[in-house]
Write a protein that holds these residues in place. Structure first.
Motif, mmCIF file in Angstrom:
data_model
loop_
_atom_site.group_PDB
_atom_site.id
_atom_site.type_symbol
_atom_site.label_atom_id
_atom_site.label_comp_id
_atom_site.label_asym_id
_atom_site.label_seq_id
_atom_site.Cartn_x
_atom_site.Cartn_y
_atom_site.Cartn_z
ATOM 1 N N ALA A 67 -21.990 0.097 -82.513
ATOM 2 C CA ALA A 67 -22.813 0.203 -81.364
ATOM 3 C C ALA A 67 -21.930 -0.135 -80.246
ATOM 4 O O ALA A 67 -21.930 0.516 -79.097
ATOM 5 N N MET A 68 -21.169 -1.045 -80.236
ATOM 6 C CA MET A 68 -20.348 -1.437 -79.119
ATOM 7 C C MET A 68 -18.940 -0.309 -78.880
ATOM 8 O O MET A 68 -18.891 0.070 -77.694
ATOM 9 N N GLY A 69 -18.685 0.360 -80.016
ATOM 10 C CA GLY A 69 -17.915 1.504 -79.739
ATOM 11 C C GLY A 69 -18.296 2.438 -78.900
ATOM 12 O O GLY A 69 -17.807 3.256 -78.291
ATOM 13 N N ARG A 70 -19.908 2.931 -79.418
ATOM 14 C CA ARG A 70 -20.613 3.992 -78.781
ATOM 15 C C ARG A 70 -20.537 3.703 -77.109
ATOM 16 O O ARG A 70 -20.420 4.479 -76.273
ATOM 17 N N ALA A 71 -20.930 2.484 -76.622
ATOM 18 C CA ALA A 71 -21.023 2.143 -75.350
ATOM 19 C C ALA A 71 -19.521 2.371 -74.618
ATOM 20 O O ALA A 71 -19.300 2.786 -73.611
ATOM 21 N N ARG A 72 -18.519 1.740 -75.560
ATOM 22 C CA ARG A 72 -17.075 2.128 -75.038
ATOM 23 C C ARG A 72 -16.732 3.402 -74.846
ATOM 24 O O ARG A 72 -16.141 3.594 -73.918
ATOM 25 N N GLN A 73 -17.139 4.229 -75.672
ATOM 26 C CA GLN A 73 -16.750 5.842 -75.593
ATOM 27 C C GLN A 73 -17.199 6.300 -74.654
ATOM 28 O O GLN A 73 -17.016 7.288 -74.001
ATOM 29 N N ALA A 74 -18.659 5.755 -74.023
ATOM 30 C CA ALA A 74 -19.501 6.416 -73.010
ATOM 31 C C ALA A 74 -18.534 6.325 -71.689
ATOM 32 O O ALA A 74 -18.612 7.120 -70.731
ATOM 33 N N ILE A 75 -18.163 5.104 -71.625
ATOM 34 C CA ILE A 75 -17.316 4.635 -70.447
ATOM 35 C C ILE A 75 -15.812 5.371 -70.605
ATOM 36 O O ILE A 75 -15.371 5.711 -69.487
ATOM 37 N N GLN A 76 -15.225 5.396 -71.578
ATOM 38 C CA GLN A 76 -13.916 6.197 -71.801
ATOM 39 C C GLN A 76 -13.979 7.389 -71.547
ATOM 40 O O GLN A 76 -13.009 8.164 -71.167
ATOM 41 N N ALA A 77 -15.056 8.093 -72.034
ATOM 42 C CA ALA A 77 -15.183 9.569 -71.758
ATOM 43 C C ALA A 77 -14.970 9.894 -70.393
ATOM 44 O O ALA A 77 -14.664 11.080 -69.725
ATOM 45 N N LEU A 78 -15.418 9.027 -69.341
ATOM 46 C CA LEU A 78 -15.251 9.143 -67.802
ATOM 47 C C LEU A 78 -13.562 9.324 -67.485
ATOM 48 O O LEU A 78 -13.317 10.148 -67.026
ATOM 49 N N ALA A 79 -13.180 8.633 -68.257
ATOM 50 C CA ALA A 79 -11.431 8.440 -68.086
ATOM 51 C C ALA A 79 -10.934 9.608 -68.449
ATOM 52 O O ALA A 79 -9.836 10.156 -67.924
ATOM 53 N N GLU A 80 -11.445 10.355 -69.681
ATOM 54 C CA GLU A 80 -10.703 11.382 -69.797
ATOM 55 C C GLU A 80 -11.154 12.635 -69.233
ATOM 56 O O GLU A 80 -10.501 13.704 -69.537
ATOM 57 N N LEU A 81 -12.053 12.684 -68.243
ATOM 58 C CA LEU A 81 -12.497 13.816 -67.403
ATOM 59 C C LEU A 81 -11.212 14.425 -66.735
ATOM 60 O O LEU A 81 -11.032 15.478 -66.607
ATOM 61 N N ALA A 82 -10.236 13.446 -66.333
ATOM 62 C CA ALA A 82 -9.094 14.109 -65.646
ATOM 63 C C ALA A 82 -8.099 14.633 -66.399
ATOM 64 O O ALA A 82 -7.740 14.189 -67.465
ATOM 65 N N PRO A 83 -7.333 15.627 -65.984
ATOM 66 C CA PRO A 83 -6.689 16.452 -66.742
ATOM 67 C C PRO A 83 -5.301 15.909 -66.979
ATOM 68 O O PRO A 83 -4.963 14.831 -66.051
ATOM 69 N N VAL A 84 -4.425 15.907 -68.092
ATOM 70 C CA VAL A 84 -3.332 15.065 -68.363
ATOM 71 C C VAL A 84 -2.254 16.013 -67.521
ATOM 72 O O VAL A 84 -1.110 15.181 -66.976
ATOM 73 N N THR A 85 -2.122 17.044 -67.131
ATOM 74 C CA THR A 85 -1.295 17.904 -66.147
ATOM 75 C C THR A 85 -1.812 18.469 -65.305
ATOM 76 O O THR A 85 -2.949 18.718 -64.995
ATOM 77 N N ALA A 86 -0.788 19.023 -64.145
ATOM 78 C CA ALA A 86 -1.397 19.532 -62.881
ATOM 79 C C ALA A 86 -0.307 20.725 -62.334
ATOM 80 O O ALA A 86 0.954 20.375 -62.667
ATOM 81 N N THR A 87 -0.717 21.680 -61.703
ATOM 82 C CA THR A 87 0.262 22.680 -61.400
ATOM 83 C C THR A 87 0.465 22.459 -59.835
ATOM 84 O O THR A 87 -0.407 22.509 -59.243
ATOM 85 N N VAL A 88 1.518 21.937 -59.529
ATOM 86 C CA VAL A 88 1.935 21.481 -58.179
ATOM 87 C C VAL A 88 3.173 22.533 -57.525
ATOM 88 O O VAL A 88 3.843 23.018 -58.295
ATOM 89 N N LYS A 89 2.769 22.924 -56.391
ATOM 90 C CA LYS A 89 3.725 23.889 -55.514
ATOM 91 C C LYS A 89 4.883 22.917 -54.778
ATOM 92 O O LYS A 89 4.684 21.909 -54.191
ATOM 93 N N ARG A 90 6.090 23.104 -55.154
ATOM 94 C CA ARG A 90 7.464 22.421 -54.710
ATOM 95 C C ARG A 90 8.471 23.496 -54.623
ATOM 96 O O ARG A 90 8.734 24.238 -55.548
ATOM 97 N N ASN A 91 9.226 23.607 -53.635
ATOM 98 C CA ASN A 91 10.416 24.159 -53.267
ATOM 99 C C ASN A 91 9.853 25.514 -53.445
ATOM 100 O O ASN A 91 10.372 26.502 -53.985
#
Length: 832
Positions: A275-299
């Motif tokens: 049960a505590m894991g369910r609550a923790r996963q609901a919060i961690q799911a927010l952190a996982e919304l941001a992508p791991v990589t990004a396409t950046v323009k340089r030079n």
């Protein structure tokens, strides 16, 4: 128990003269008005030349970090003698284990306060020089609570991913994190097989006995390990009581009942962790919304880089239907963005580039150009300029604050903690007394011991211990998913029991973008001169009303040469002054001209001012030297749907809704009447709003203050619950408020109140259910109605009941409220 801290007054308020300074009085008053702060005063005992602000507070009610936030909101800062570490750990997934780790941390030298949540969020405040981050992390490691990549407040990584995985496996023992659940199932399985084989006369009794012993091993392994830790910490927890009961059953030869006890207890522990894991996963799911990589323009070329490598000022390309990797603003492209993950808005928001001539400062970026990490781009291609590092994005701060908020204990949780500290020793005393029942009634000692062991099982408050934390964690997780940041169990529960709410006017009940609607010159004056003088002064002011005058003035006199004023000064709560053509100019409310030297307001200007105010305008009288040039009328329209929000709030049980405004009383009354408020208080300075909130607290016991988190910070800090509007991207709003509506949508407020009402309702249900079961089981086992087996079944069943009831909050949806009919039913429920 209260904790005392000493903070250097000069560090907090560098400009303060001494303890009699108004700023010092405001800071002390705001701190003392907070629940959990017992007192705040100036102390010169240590050094007559150095004043110390001494604060006595209850760490379980308000943390040192919260005191820091309040000090920040009043223009102060806590000195740097205190360090802060916040980390997420594995190996803590139950209330009892969290409490044990918390006690270990609090007894550590140099630790001012420590909080550990049942889902593994650890927050520690400590004195720099007496201990360190490394020492605290070392204690966590020895306890078996391994960091899972958590971060401190400054964003420094505390564990790399390989470290987390290796430690989790070590502490999880044979089967990793599932070991405890597998052991519980093995215990139940061996018990079941042993019982069934025991029914057959063809199977030797030794086989069943061996299987019962195996059930003891698997069911008691984790229970014994935690019981040893708690006893060494001089605590007698539920694990210890259960082991005593199981050992007693074995002593009596009742191996089957002892094995049943441990099997069900270990299974209950495993499900509690789930049960505590369910609550923790609901919060961690927010952190996982941001992508791991990004396409950046340089030079001149596009590069795929880790999000952590993005720098402020980078240009990032956002392709259609992909998540935005960082906070920033649009520089190229048009698209709609789904911001529901951060702001709770159900409809995608159209985004457009900032104007080439616009300010690029983050606070000046318009909402239609600002984007947040974790939100989803629509069908267009966008290029954004990064304004925050990944560790400081709005999404990252929400996740961090929700995790830390779990340490702020709710009033009901404080009650249950106090109850358990008294109840568990009382149970042990009762059990010892029952062992002497043979001196009173004629029965063998084996029957007496069996009854005592049954009472020991029945009286263990497992359901009580988990009832409130599970509901609070589920409520916080659901709120975060709905665009609400609630900083802990106390604000969650307090918001759910409110009867009164006070609103700021500008930017909260109104749109916050006032427009100049009326230019009324005085007799013998010219409207053009009135606007030119007003433009010269107001162009150097950052007040929202000044912006309206400047926009209208520049549009009206396009191409005309603008006048230049000097020595422009704000007159708090009244207006502004400056020097133009060698004469002083005053622009402000009519009250201003009764407080300064010079001729009174002429009859025609006074009459025009009254007429405009009665029509809902905010008025500003303009005087150049001794000559009155006229009056300006400014209109700030109410938010669309604001009246509906007030109706929905009343339907949830809020019975007293007022508006606090710095605007004049006539304008305030006009808006209050339009929106259906109970009362409006106008002509208020910031300190007047604080006094009004204190008066409401005296009358209503609890009151919420809704504002923008900046100008209303003192009033929000004074209220029982401070609620900030449009907190996404605003550091001040997120730090100051107890509850932050991430989007600029007032319609989320009724949902916040309704969710908190439901959370409070479930907390009460769980509390009464857990206490009720104990109240029934104790007499039933004392008089021999229930044996150990039935007591265990009911005991563990009540634990599962309260956990399941709490998890309902994760799926909570705001009900469609009936039309407001006076709030009678809702208020009756609150009164009861």
């Amino acid at each position: 128990m209260a904790t005392e801290i000493q903070l250097d007054l000069r560090t907090l308020l560098p400009e303060a003269l001494d303890e009699r300074d108004a700023c010092v009085r405001n800071l002390i008053g705001a701190l003392e008005s907070r629940e959990g702060v017992r007192s705040a005063h100036i102390d010169r005992a240590h050094d007559a030349a150095t004043a110390q602000l001494c604060i006595h507070f209850e760490p379980d009610v308000i943390g040192l970090d919260r005191i820091r936030d309040l000090a920040h909101s009043l223009g102060a800062r806590v000195d740097s003698t205190f360090g802060h570490i916040s980390v997420e750990v594995d190996g803590v997934s139950r209330v009892a284990r969290a409490q044990l780790l918390e006690q270990r941390l609090r007894t550590m030298s140099g630790v001012v306060e420590a909080h550990v949540s049942p889902i593994g969020s650890v927050r520690v405040e400590y004195a720099v020089g007496e201990t360190s981050d490394a020492a605290i992390l070392d204690l966590l490691d020895k306890f078996g609570a391994s960091p899972r990549g958590g971060r401190t407040a400054d964003g420094a990584a505390r564990a790399t991913e390989p470290q987390v995985e290796g430690r989790a496996h070590k502490h999880g023992w044979i089967f990793g994190e599932r070991t405890e659940l597998i052991f519980a199932l093995l215990s139940a399985g061996t018990l079941t097989v042993g019982f069934l084989l025991g029914l057959s006369s063809a199977v030797p009794d030794a086989v069943s006995t061996a299987l019962y012993i195996a059930a003891y091993f698997f069911g008691g392994f984790y229970t014994l390990r935690e019981a040893i830790q708690t006893v060494m910490a001089k605590r007698f927890e539920i694990d210890f009581l259960m082991l005593l009961a199981a050992a007693g059953a074995a002593f009596l030869g009742e191996l089957a009942e002892g094995a049943l006890l441990l099997a069900l207890f270990s299974l209950g522990h495993a499900l509690e962790s789930y049960a505590m894991g369910r609550a923790r996963q609901a919060i961690q799911a927010l952190a996982e919304l941001a992508p791991v990589t990004a396409t950046v323009k340089r030079n001149g070329a596009e590069h795929e880089v880790p999000v952590g490598d993005l720098a402020i000022g980078d240009t990032v390309v956002i392709k259609p239907n992909t998540r935005i990797p960082s906070d920033g603003f649009v520089v190229v492209g048009l698209s709609s963005v789904d911001q529901s993950a951060v702001t709770g808005e159900s409809i995608p928001v159209e985004k457009m580039p900032v104007a080439p001539t616009s300010s690029r400062k983050e606070q000046d970026i318009a909402p239609e150009s600002r984007v947040f990490a974790g939100t989803v781009n629509g069908g267009g291609v966008l290029e954004i300029e990064v304004t925050r590092l990944s560790t400081d994005s709005t999404l990252a701060r929400v996740v961090r604050m929700v995790s830390e908020a779990q340490a702020q204990i709710s009033p009901t949780q404080r009650f249950t903690d106090r109850f358990q500290r008294v109840f568990v020793p009382a149970v042990l005393i009762l059990v010892v007394m029952l062992l002497f029942a043979g001196f009173v009634i004629d029965e063998p000692f084996s029957a007496t011991l069996y009854r005592a062991l049954a009472v020991l099982v029945a009286a263990s408050p497992c359901a009580l211990a988990i009832s409130t934390p599970s509901a609070v964690l589920s409520g916080l997780a659901r709120a975060a998913r709905g665009g609400l940041l609630i900083k802990g169990g106390a604000p969650l529960e307090n918001l759910g029991t409110l009867r009164a709410i006070a609103f700021d006017k500008t930017g909260t009940l109104t749109v916050g973008k006032p427009e100049l609607t009326d230019v009324v010159p005085a007799g013998g004056s010219d409207g053009t001169e009135l606007l030119r003088v007003a433009l010269a002064i107001e162009s150097q002011s950052d007040h929202p009303l000044a912006s309206a005058i400047v926009r209208a003035g520049r549009a009206t006199m396009d191409g005309s040469t603008a006048l230049t004023a000097r020595e422009v000064t704000s007159i708090t709560g009244r207006g502004v002054s400056g020097i133009l053509d060698g004469e002083i100019v005053h622009i402000g409310k009519r009250q201003l001209f009764g407080e300064i030297a010079g001729p009174p307001i002429p009859a025609d200007v006074a009459e025009a001012t009254t007429r405009l105010e009665e029509s809902g305008r905010t008025t500003m009288v303009v005087r150049h030297g001794s000559r009155y040039l006229g009056v300006l009328g400014i209109m700030d329209t109410s938010r669309p749907g604001a009246a509906d929000v007030i109706t929905r709030l009343r339907a949830t049980g809020i019975r007293n809704i007022i508006m606090l405004s710095g605007d004049n009383q006539i304008v305030a009354d006009a808006i209050a009447k339009k929106l259906g408020l109970d009362q409006a208080r106008g002509d208020l300075l910031p300190e007047d709003k604080v006094a009004a909130i204190r008066q409401m607290r005296d009358e209503e016991h609890k009151v919420a203050m809704v504002g923008d988190g900046v100008n209303d910070a003192p009033a929000m800090a004074t209220a029982t619950v401070g609620i900030a509007m449009g907190a996404a991207g605003s550091d001040v709003a997120m730090e100051t408020a107890d509850v932050a509506l991430m989007g600029d949508d007032l319609g989320r407020l009724p949902f916040a109140v309704a969710l908190s009402r439901q959370s409070s309702r479930i907390i009460r249900q769980n509390l009464w259910a857990s206490l009720g079961v104990v109240a029934i089981l104790i007499p039933a086992t004392v008089f021999g109605v229930f044996g150990i087996g039935l007591a265990v079944l009911i005991h563990e069943g009540s634990t599962l009941l309260v956990v399941g009831n709490a998890l309902r909050l994760l799926a909570y949806r705001e009900p469609k409220l009936a039309a407001y009919s006076g709030g009678t039913d809702a208020n009756r429920e609150l009164d009861e």
